[in-house]
Design a protein around this motif. Sequence first.
Motif, mmCIF file in Angstrom:
data_model
loop_
_atom_site.group_PDB
_atom_site.id
_atom_site.type_symbol
_atom_site.label_atom_id
_atom_site.label_comp_id
_atom_site.label_asym_id
_atom_site.label_seq_id
_atom_site.Cartn_x
_atom_site.Cartn_y
_atom_site.Cartn_z
ATOM 1 N N PHE A 231 -16.749 -16.710 31.931
ATOM 2 C CA PHE A 231 -16.168 -17.320 30.734
ATOM 3 C C PHE A 231 -16.866 -18.640 30.396
ATOM 4 O O PHE A 231 -16.995 -19.007 29.228
ATOM 5 C CB PHE A 231 -14.675 -17.609 30.947
ATOM 6 N N SER A 232 -17.275 -19.365 31.447
ATOM 7 C CA SER A 232 -17.804 -20.714 31.235
ATOM 8 C C SER A 232 -19.090 -20.726 30.422
ATOM 9 O O SER A 232 -19.431 -21.748 29.820
ATOM 10 C CB SER A 232 -18.039 -21.399 32.588
ATOM 11 N N GLY A 357 -15.437 -13.769 27.362
ATOM 12 C CA GLY A 357 -15.363 -15.193 27.029
ATOM 13 C C GLY A 357 -15.892 -15.473 25.637
ATOM 14 O O GLY A 357 -15.321 -16.272 24.882
ATOM 15 N N ALA A 358 -16.995 -14.817 25.275
ATOM 16 C CA ALA A 358 -17.555 -14.995 23.936
ATOM 17 C C ALA A 358 -16.576 -14.521 22.869
ATOM 18 O O ALA A 358 -16.521 -15.090 21.763
ATOM 19 C CB ALA A 358 -18.874 -14.233 23.815
ATOM 20 N N LEU A 359 -15.785 -13.493 23.200
ATOM 21 C CA LEU A 359 -14.794 -12.991 22.252
ATOM 22 C C LEU A 359 -13.549 -13.879 22.223
ATOM 23 O O LEU A 359 -13.064 -14.272 21.150
ATOM 24 C CB LEU A 359 -14.411 -11.560 22.636
ATOM 25 N N ALA A 371 -8.361 -23.148 32.456
ATOM 26 C CA ALA A 371 -7.278 -23.140 33.445
ATOM 27 C C ALA A 371 -7.170 -21.779 34.130
ATOM 28 O O ALA A 371 -6.967 -21.689 35.346
ATOM 29 C CB ALA A 371 -5.957 -23.509 32.766
ATOM 30 N N LEU A 372 -7.340 -20.705 33.348
ATOM 31 C CA LEU A 372 -7.323 -19.359 33.920
ATOM 32 C C LEU A 372 -8.462 -19.177 34.920
ATOM 33 O O LEU A 372 -8.275 -18.605 36.007
ATOM 34 C CB LEU A 372 -7.427 -18.330 32.804
ATOM 35 N N VAL A 373 -9.643 -19.675 34.579
ATOM 36 C CA VAL A 373 -10.789 -19.596 35.492
ATOM 37 C C VAL A 373 -10.485 -20.328 36.795
ATOM 38 O O VAL A 373 -10.782 -19.843 37.900
ATOM 39 C CB VAL A 373 -12.048 -20.179 34.822
#
Length: 428
Positions: A231-232, A357-359, A371-373
């Motif tokens: 995601f990052s 993540g891009a979406l 926070a989820l990560v």
Amino acid sequence: MRTVLRRPDFRLLFGGLLASMTAESILLLALAIWVKDLTGSNGLAGATIFAVIAPMMLAPLVGWFVDRYPRRPFFVAANVVTAALLTPLFTVRDAGDVWIVYLVAALYGLSSITLGAALSGLIRELVPIELLAEANGLLQTVRQGMRLIGPLAGAALYAALGGWALAGIGIVGFLTAAAVVTALPAPQQAPPTVRLRWPAELGAGLRHLAGEPALRRALLGYGLGSLVMGFSESLIFAYVDDGLNRDAAFVGVLVTVQGVGGLLGGLCSPALIRRLGEVGTLAAGVAFFSPAALALAYPDIRLGFAAVLLAGVSLPLTMVGLHTLIQRRTPPTLVGRVAAATQAVVSGPQAFSIGAGALLVGFLDYRLLFALVGVATLVAGSYLWRGRHLSTPTGTRRPPPTRPILPSPRQPTEDAAGRSGAHRPSAR
């Protein structure tokens, strides 16, 4: 690390890799910045990294192909092909040409799998097993240290000369690596290879990963972390844009700070493997990503610098722990397939998370996603830590004996000596 650098063959390999790692450090992030400038989209910029990782699904086929050829000449040829793959970047002019960047990124990702699988086998071939952690730690130290200058240099070159400069530097770097590694001496005798039917050979790496407890635990835990760590790649653009109110080029500054952490993590990784073992080191690397992600949920530049520094420490610990575990727990003839299969098992979830993540960054707050990560990587690190006993710390290992150890003869007791005396010839 000085010990492994005293080996002339490894020094030569290290020199070649230095050239290609320089090209990589300048190229990859700058491609994403290039797409951001062409399109104005954070999601499309993050999708550049997704394009690099997406070919990982072909990793078992790539590993089977790598294991069929001698390591050194194959590694040289793969570097030459990688240089050729970058040439279409010279034709990119505007947003309508973004598909070319994505195509090159995907081909570059396929080449990266090939180079990684061949390099794992080449290192296993050149370096004694007791020096594998030092060799991998040194390479990761340099790779992460490149983040100190690579992203800023790439952003500066892009701003001054345009995207074609990135392609030119990449081509020079990979061709230099090929030329230097050509001078490596060929092994005296190639290891014997058992030829099976090709479906069995393709699946050999995955079967080995599933059957070896330490590798299985490592991949399950790291794969769980990879489901969100990707995601990052897109979130960092939103953090810089929406949180810090800076333009996309500032991502290069943050990645440079991350390189400082990577330098520290690479230097510490061999010592950590000696204390915790490979699985324990991998657990520490995944767990360190958790506070980094949680800190990035709050847009403050000082906290952001600390967070990316910690994230930088995380990466080489995971890479050195995982690569050393693979090389130590895998027969030499399977290293290419196991290394490639590992990339597929880990990067499959990572590719999914980069795409997700891009979406998601388009309609969810990036702070919630960070926070989820943080929570997910803490869970993954804990799972790995509970399995650290599966790989013994190398500092407690004794070197394997060179010949069988026979039990020392027992001293006979008085009764035994008396009973056996009648059967012993008398000394004269």
